[in-house]
Design a protein around this motif. Sequence first.
Motif, PDB file in Angstrom:
ATOM      1  N   GLU A  58      14.307   4.228 -25.591  1.00 49.17           N
ATOM      2  CA  GLU A  58      13.734   2.949 -25.900  1.00 49.17           C
ATOM      3  C   GLU A  58      14.339   1.885 -25.133  1.00 49.17           C
ATOM      4  O   GLU A  58      14.458   0.663 -25.256  1.00 49.17           O
ATOM      5  CB  GLU A  58      14.546   2.689 -27.543  1.00 49.17           C
ATOM      6  CG  GLU A  58      15.945   2.929 -27.517  1.00 49.17           C
ATOM      7  CD  GLU A  58      16.537   3.040 -28.949  1.00 49.17           C
ATOM      8  OE1 GLU A  58      15.784   2.720 -29.896  1.00 49.17           O
ATOM      9  OE2 GLU A  58      17.842   3.627 -29.092  1.00 49.17           O
ATOM     10  N   ALA A  59      15.070   2.230 -23.742  1.00 53.60           N
ATOM     11  CA  ALA A  59      15.730   1.137 -22.807  1.00 53.60           C
ATOM     12  C   ALA A  59      14.674   0.794 -22.001  1.00 53.60           C
ATOM     13  O   ALA A  59      13.687   1.647 -21.705  1.00 53.60           O
ATOM     14  CB  ALA A  59      17.063   1.742 -22.382  1.00 53.60           C
ATOM     15  N   VAL A  60      14.679  -0.188 -21.321  1.00 53.02           N
ATOM     16  CA  VAL A  60      13.953  -0.437 -20.080  1.00 53.02           C
ATOM     17  C   VAL A  60      14.663   0.201 -18.941  1.00 53.02           C
ATOM     18  O   VAL A  60      15.841   0.401 -18.772  1.00 53.02           O
ATOM     19  CB  VAL A  60      14.247  -1.970 -19.588  1.00 53.02           C
ATOM     20  CG1 VAL A  60      13.582  -2.344 -18.280  1.00 53.02           C
ATOM     21  CG2 VAL A  60      13.530  -2.863 -20.669  1.00 53.02           C
TER      22      VAL A  60
ATOM     23  N   ASP B 229       9.284   4.853 -24.105  1.00 57.26           N
ATOM     24  CA  ASP B 229       8.564   4.809 -25.587  1.00 57.26           C
ATOM     25  C   ASP B 229       8.677   3.375 -25.977  1.00 57.26           C
ATOM     26  O   ASP B 229       9.492   2.863 -26.505  1.00 57.26           O
ATOM     27  CB  ASP B 229       9.449   5.772 -26.500  1.00 57.26           C
ATOM     28  CG  ASP B 229       8.995   5.913 -27.747  1.00 57.26           C
ATOM     29  OD1 ASP B 229       8.217   4.955 -28.290  1.00 57.26           O
ATOM     30  OD2 ASP B 229       9.392   6.893 -28.457  1.00 57.26           O
ATOM     31  N   ILE B 230       7.264   2.853 -25.985  1.00 61.60           N
ATOM     32  CA  ILE B 230       7.137   1.663 -26.258  1.00 61.60           C
ATOM     33  C   ILE B 230       7.412   1.092 -27.574  1.00 61.60           C
ATOM     34  O   ILE B 230       7.856   0.055 -28.126  1.00 61.60           O
ATOM     35  CB  ILE B 230       5.730   1.041 -25.739  1.00 61.60           C
ATOM     36  CG1 ILE B 230       5.995  -0.532 -25.606  1.00 61.60           C
ATOM     37  CG2 ILE B 230       4.875   1.317 -26.393  1.00 61.60           C
ATOM     38  CD1 ILE B 230       4.779  -1.252 -24.783  1.00 61.60           C
TER      39      ILE B 230
ATOM     40  N   LEU C 288       6.360  -5.837 -21.769  1.00 62.37           N
ATOM     41  CA  LEU C 288       6.857  -4.342 -21.694  1.00 62.37           C
ATOM     42  C   LEU C 288       5.579  -3.348 -21.756  1.00 62.37           C
ATOM     43  O   LEU C 288       4.622  -3.425 -22.218  1.00 62.37           O
ATOM     44  CB  LEU C 288       7.620  -3.780 -22.996  1.00 62.37           C
ATOM     45  CG  LEU C 288       8.760  -4.470 -23.527  1.00 62.37           C
ATOM     46  CD1 LEU C 288       9.273  -4.174 -25.096  1.00 62.37           C
ATOM     47  CD2 LEU C 288       9.763  -4.626 -22.460  1.00 62.37           C
ATOM     48  N   ILE C 289       5.906  -2.305 -20.947  1.00 58.92           N
ATOM     49  CA  ILE C 289       4.540  -1.508 -20.784  1.00 58.92           C
ATOM     50  C   ILE C 289       5.119  -0.093 -20.739  1.00 58.92           C
ATOM     51  O   ILE C 289       6.087   0.132 -20.140  1.00 58.92           O
ATOM     52  CB  ILE C 289       3.858  -2.026 -19.042  1.00 58.92           C
ATOM     53  CG1 ILE C 289       2.708  -1.149 -18.924  1.00 58.92           C
ATOM     54  CG2 ILE C 289       4.997  -1.812 -18.050  1.00 58.92           C
ATOM     55  CD1 ILE C 289       2.028  -1.525 -17.865  1.00 58.92           C
ATOM     56  N   SER C 290       4.057   0.678 -21.124  1.00 61.58           N
ATOM     57  CA  SER C 290       4.624   2.170 -21.105  1.00 61.58           C
ATOM     58  C   SER C 290       3.138   3.002 -20.825  1.00 61.58           C
ATOM     59  O   SER C 290       2.103   2.569 -21.172  1.00 61.58           O
ATOM     60  CB  SER C 290       4.920   2.548 -22.552  1.00 61.58           C
ATOM     61  OG  SER C 290       5.495   3.784 -22.507  1.00 61.58           O
ATOM     62  N   GLU C 291       3.413   4.197 -20.217  1.00 62.37           N
ATOM     63  CA  GLU C 291       2.292   4.894 -19.907  1.00 62.37           C
ATOM     64  C   GLU C 291       2.063   5.765 -21.335  1.00 62.37           C
ATOM     65  O   GLU C 291       3.048   6.423 -21.957  1.00 62.37           O
ATOM     66  CB  GLU C 291       2.588   6.130 -18.955  1.00 62.37           C
ATOM     67  CG  GLU C 291       2.877   5.194 -17.405  1.00 62.37           C
ATOM     68  CD  GLU C 291       1.675   4.762 -16.898  1.00 62.37           C
ATOM     69  OE1 GLU C 291       0.289   5.264 -17.188  1.00 62.37           O
ATOM     70  OE2 GLU C 291       1.784   3.852 -16.114  1.00 62.37           O
TER      71      GLU C 291
END
Length: 293
Positions: free
Chosen positions: A168-170, A247-248, A289-292
């Motif tokens: 949950e962190a950048v 985990d966005i 924020l971006i997540s695959e």
Amino acid sequence: MSPHTSEVTAVDHLIVAVRDLAEAEKTYTAIFGRAPSWRGTHPGMGSANVLYRLANTYVELLAPVAEGPTADALNAHLDKAGEGIFGLALGLADADAAHAAFAARGLAGTQPMDGSGTDDRSGATRRWRTVMFPREATNGLFLFAIQHLGPDDALPPAPLSDGVSEAEAVAACDHAVVLTPDAEATKSLFGGKFGIRLALDHTKPEWGVRQLFFRAGGLTLEIVEPLDKEKAPKAERFWGVAWKVPDIAAAVARLAKAGLDVSEVRKGRKPGTEVATIRKPTHGVPTLLISER
């Protein structure tokens, strides 16, 4: 593609100009879910900083705290433009060789200058060499190049805050955005003179923009020129940043719990991604924020 071999190894760090360093530290510790890697002051310059080292770059919060030339420049910027991205440093493996290569391509910079800094908490010392560029040579952007001389462990990775997981962190910076009224001039600067690899140059009429993507050290510089000249900035300027999170959904829940104004998760423009917007506080930096998936 640039015809040159790039001396630029990475986007070394992003500089965010802020008025209140303690307040900005609270904000970015919450955004990143990480504590700072470094806190320093700049004797004679009138400024102080807080650094967060991420996987592919580091972030410098920079504030005026006394009288001095850096404080003067920061105050002028803050009075004119407000808080936000102030500048960007490009990483070098060899400052002398890079200075010569840049000069041969018509990019005049200072001779490499030695610098050092000390962490106010641990007493750790870092050393570096920088090449500075006049704004008239960089389309008005504050840009410089830096070679770190070590030691490598003087700037440790930003540790997780208490109770925050890696999920949950950048983790890293995905991309930073530059707005421009003239994409060709920006292409000449980053590709032709700095020699950074141009990964993609396309026009998206449905979005109303031309976009150029330069890649260095696992980070993308996204250059955006609005097709509608009425919407184009009058001068080139740094704009926003996208941060990678594993985990966005977990990251958004953490940020909302911390009291930040964050959007719901939605599909990103890049296939296979999910994004969310941090609306405030961000100290003037449009933040994604971006997540695959």
